[in-house]
Scaffold this motif. Structure first.
Motif, PDB file in Angstrom:
ATOM      1  N   HIS A 223       0.829  -1.205   0.000  1.00 38.55           N
ATOM      2  CA  HIS A 223       0.000   0.000   0.000  1.00 38.55           C
ATOM      3  C   HIS A 223       0.865   1.258   0.000  1.00 38.55           C
ATOM      4  CE1 HIS A 223      -4.224  -1.393   0.438  1.00 38.55           C
ATOM      5  NE2 HIS A 223      -3.612  -2.518   0.784  1.00 38.55           N
ATOM      6  N   GLY A 224       1.975   1.208   0.729  1.00 41.29           N
ATOM      7  CA  GLY A 224       2.879   2.351   0.727  1.00 41.29           C
ATOM      8  C   GLY A 224       3.473   2.613  -0.644  1.00 41.29           C
ATOM      9  N   GLU A 225       3.650   1.543  -1.417  1.00 44.51           N
ATOM     10  CA  GLU A 225       4.201   1.681  -2.763  1.00 44.51           C
ATOM     11  C   GLU A 225       3.292   2.536  -3.645  1.00 44.51           C
ATOM     12  OE1 GLU A 225       5.687  -1.295  -6.375  1.00 44.51           O
ATOM     13  OE2 GLU A 225       5.146  -2.127  -4.409  1.00 44.51           O
ATOM     14  N   ARG A 226       1.982   2.432  -3.432  1.00 42.52           N
ATOM     15  CA  ARG A 226       1.045   3.261  -4.208  1.00 42.52           C
ATOM     16  C   ARG A 226       1.343   4.748  -3.992  1.00 42.52           C
ATOM     17  NH1 ARG A 226      -5.029   2.126  -3.033  1.00 42.52           N
ATOM     18  NH2 ARG A 226      -5.296   2.953  -5.137  1.00 42.52           N
ATOM     19  N   TYR A 227       1.609   5.109  -2.742  1.00 41.55           N
ATOM     20  CA  TYR A 227       1.870   6.514  -2.442  1.00 41.55           C
ATOM     21  C   TYR A 227       3.246   6.956  -2.935  1.00 41.55           C
ATOM     22  CZ  TYR A 227      -2.344   6.456   0.409  1.00 41.55           C
ATOM     23  OH  TYR A 227      -3.650   6.359   0.821  1.00 41.55           O
ATOM     24  N   ARG A 228       4.215   6.045  -2.926  1.00 36.40           N
ATOM     25  CA  ARG A 228       5.532   6.404  -3.463  1.00 36.40           C
ATOM     26  C   ARG A 228       5.428   6.744  -4.944  1.00 36.40           C
ATOM     27  NH1 ARG A 228       6.999   2.436  -0.074  1.00 36.40           N
ATOM     28  NH2 ARG A 228       7.207   0.797  -1.640  1.00 36.40           N
ATOM     29  N   HIS A 229       4.621   5.991  -5.677  1.00 35.19           N
ATOM     30  CA  HIS A 229       4.462   6.287  -7.104  1.00 35.19           C
ATOM     31  C   HIS A 229       3.757   7.620  -7.312  1.00 35.19           C
ATOM     32  CE1 HIS A 229       6.122   2.722  -8.988  1.00 35.19           C
ATOM     33  NE2 HIS A 229       5.579   2.002  -8.029  1.00 35.19           N
ATOM     34  N   VAL A 230       2.814   7.951  -6.453  1.00 39.90           N
ATOM     35  CA  VAL A 230       2.176   9.261  -6.524  1.00 39.90           C
ATOM     36  C   VAL A 230       3.214  10.354  -6.286  1.00 39.90           C
ATOM     37  CG1 VAL A 230       0.516  10.809  -5.424  1.00 39.90           C
ATOM     38  CG2 VAL A 230      -0.103   8.423  -5.846  1.00 39.90           C
ATOM     39  N   ALA A 231       4.061  10.167  -5.265  1.00 36.14           N
ATOM     40  CA  ALA A 231       5.086  11.161  -4.943  1.00 36.14           C
ATOM     41  C   ALA A 231       6.058  11.344  -6.101  1.00 36.14           C
ATOM     42  CB  ALA A 231       5.835  10.740  -3.678  1.00 36.14           C
ATOM     43  N   ILE A 232       6.434  10.242  -6.727  1.00 36.38           N
ATOM     44  CA  ILE A 232       7.370  10.328  -7.854  1.00 36.38           C
ATOM     45  C   ILE A 232       6.720  11.065  -9.022  1.00 36.38           C
ATOM     46  CG2 ILE A 232       8.570   8.970  -9.618  1.00 36.38           C
ATOM     47  CD1 ILE A 232       9.036   6.849  -7.402  1.00 36.38           C
ATOM     48  N   ARG A 233       5.471  10.716  -9.328  1.00 37.72           N
ATOM     49  CA  ARG A 233       4.793  11.368 -10.456  1.00 37.72           C
ATOM     50  C   ARG A 233       4.607  12.862 -10.221  1.00 37.72           C
ATOM     51  NH1 ARG A 233       1.447   6.807 -10.152  1.00 37.72           N
ATOM     52  NH2 ARG A 233      -0.247   8.025  -9.242  1.00 37.72           N
ATOM     53  N   LEU A 234       4.401  13.249  -8.974  1.00 39.08           N
ATOM     54  CA  LEU A 234       4.147  14.656  -8.661  1.00 39.08           C
ATOM     55  C   LEU A 234       5.425  15.438  -8.394  1.00 39.08           C
ATOM     56  CD1 LEU A 234       0.990  14.230  -6.404  1.00 39.08           C
ATOM     57  CD2 LEU A 234       1.075  15.003  -8.786  1.00 39.08           C
ATOM     58  N   GLY A 235       6.567  14.754  -8.461  1.00 37.60           N
ATOM     59  CA  GLY A 235       7.836  15.450  -8.314  1.00 37.60           C
ATOM     60  C   GLY A 235       8.225  15.770  -6.896  1.00 37.60           C
ATOM     61  N   THR A 236       7.563  15.140  -5.908  1.00 36.55           N
ATOM     62  CA  THR A 236       7.888  15.432  -4.510  1.00 36.55           C
ATOM     63  C   THR A 236       8.882  14.432  -3.938  1.00 36.55           C
ATOM     64  OG1 THR A 236       6.023  14.101  -3.745  1.00 36.55           O
ATOM     65  CG2 THR A 236       5.642  16.449  -4.092  1.00 36.55           C
ATOM     66  N   ASN A 237       9.400  13.552  -4.779  1.00 39.31           N
ATOM     67  CA  ASN A 237      10.301  12.512  -4.287  1.00 39.31           C
ATOM     68  C   ASN A 237      11.637  12.549  -5.029  1.00 39.31           C
ATOM     69  OD1 ASN A 237      10.519  10.494  -2.361  1.00 39.31           O
ATOM     70  ND2 ASN A 237      10.077   8.859  -3.803  1.00 39.31           N
ATOM     71  N   GLN A 238      11.932  13.677  -5.674  1.00 39.32           N
ATOM     72  CA  GLN A 238      13.126  13.771  -6.482  1.00 39.32           C
ATOM     73  C   GLN A 238      14.362  13.988  -5.595  1.00 39.32           C
ATOM     74  OE1 GLN A 238      12.908  13.103  -9.687  1.00 39.32           O
ATOM     75  NE2 GLN A 238      10.706  12.844  -9.399  1.00 39.32           N
ATOM     76  N   SER A 239      15.539  13.839  -6.229  1.00 38.83           N
ATOM     77  CA  SER A 239      16.795  13.942  -5.486  1.00 38.83           C
ATOM     78  C   SER A 239      16.990  15.321  -4.873  1.00 38.83           C
ATOM     79  CB  SER A 239      17.971  13.623  -6.425  1.00 38.83           C
ATOM     80  OG  SER A 239      17.976  14.503  -7.544  1.00 38.83           O
ATOM     81  N   THR A 240      16.300  16.357  -5.426  1.00 38.47           N
ATOM     82  CA  THR A 240      16.410  17.686  -4.831  1.00 38.47           C
ATOM     83  C   THR A 240      15.683  17.749  -3.497  1.00 38.47           C
ATOM     84  OG1 THR A 240      14.470  18.359  -6.115  1.00 38.47           O
ATOM     85  CG2 THR A 240      16.625  18.845  -7.066  1.00 38.47           C
ATOM     86  N   THR A 241      14.750  16.819  -3.264  1.00 33.27           N
ATOM     87  CA  THR A 241      13.959  16.832  -2.042  1.00 33.27           C
ATOM     88  C   THR A 241      14.512  15.877  -1.002  1.00 33.27           C
ATOM     89  OG1 THR A 241      12.029  17.263  -3.426  1.00 33.27           O
ATOM     90  CG2 THR A 241      11.608  16.617  -1.148  1.00 33.27           C
TER      91      THR A 241
END
Length: 242
Positions: A180-198
């Motif tokens: 279930h957490g993986e679903r949210y990680r993919h959302v974060a990646i798609r929205l750009g909130t999980n990039q290396s700058t963050t």
């Protein structure tokens, strides 16, 4: 410098290039279940989307009865909901759900890690080192190069961390929470909130690994908690409507 770098080892990528959950299903039902679960977790079938058997049976090349069996398994995983006579729908996501999911995972996984460190033998440590080396190789390439391959390596690392905590219930529940957490990680990646700058995910993993092999239970648990909570913190601070 990580222990891997100090040893001078060059980590190699060992993950299978196929999507991690689609390897050699034993039955048609299992194949449909794994394909559907993969597509839901990856966000290819969106949260709240209606799952129409008459359409999906052609997409996944199975009969209606087989597809309904697969959907029933996804209901037990809490990835799909049943709406009475109206059929099936992908479970919705929300920040409230992610907060609850995160809190529960932190409680279970940090305790499992503490016990794994306490009771893990040399074989546990060797397997953990191998999982970390493989994950490091994927992260050197960048998770965006092959998200499915990175996700598999990431999951194997988290499973290796708690492998010496031999509680079947804990293992089962944590795998479910991870999915279930993986679903949210993919959302974060798609929205750009999980990039290396963050965030620097590799540094997070290295901190957990180094504390674990040093048998520092409290330090490892704190590093793991911070790592698990960061996805929620990033999505929450971004004020994104899920």
């Amino acid at each position: 410098m990580t222990p891997t770098q100090r040893r001078g080892a060059r980590p190699s990528v060992t993950a299978d290039p196929q999507p991690p959950d689609l390897l050699e299903p034993r039955t048609l039902c299992e194949r449909a279940y794994l394909q559907l679960r993969h597509d839901i977790v990856q966000g290819q079938i969106g949260p709240g989307e209606r799952l129409r058997v008459e359409h999906l049976k052609d997409r996944y090349e199975v009969g209606a009865g087989t597809l309904r069996e697969a959907l029933a398994l996804l209901v037990s995983d809490a990835l799909v909901t049943v709406e009475g006579q109206r059929g099936y729908r992908v479970t919705t996501i929300s920040l409230d759900d992610l907060r609850d999911l995160t809190d529960t995972r932190v409680r279970l996984e940090t305790e499992a890690l503490r016990l794994s460190i306490r009771y893990g033998d040399t074989q546990w440590e060797a397997q953990l080192r191998a999982a970390f080396d493989n994950l490091s190789a994927w992260e050197a390439r960048g998770p965006s190069v092959d998200p499915a391959g990175w996700e598999q390596a990431n999951r194997h690392f988290h499973e290796a961390l708690i492998a010496a905590h031999r509680s079947p219930w804990s293992q089962y529940l944590l795998k479910l929470l991870y999915r279930h957490g993986e679903r949210y990680r993919h959302v974060a990646i798609r929205l750009g909130t999980n990039q290396s700058t963050t965030r620097n995910v590799h540094e997070e993993h290295a901190a957990i690994f180094e504390a674990a092999v040093a048998r520092q239970e409290a330090r490892a648990a704190l590093a793991l908690e911070a790592h698990i909570r960061l996805t929620y913190d990033l999505l929450s601070s971004a004020r994104i409507e899920l």
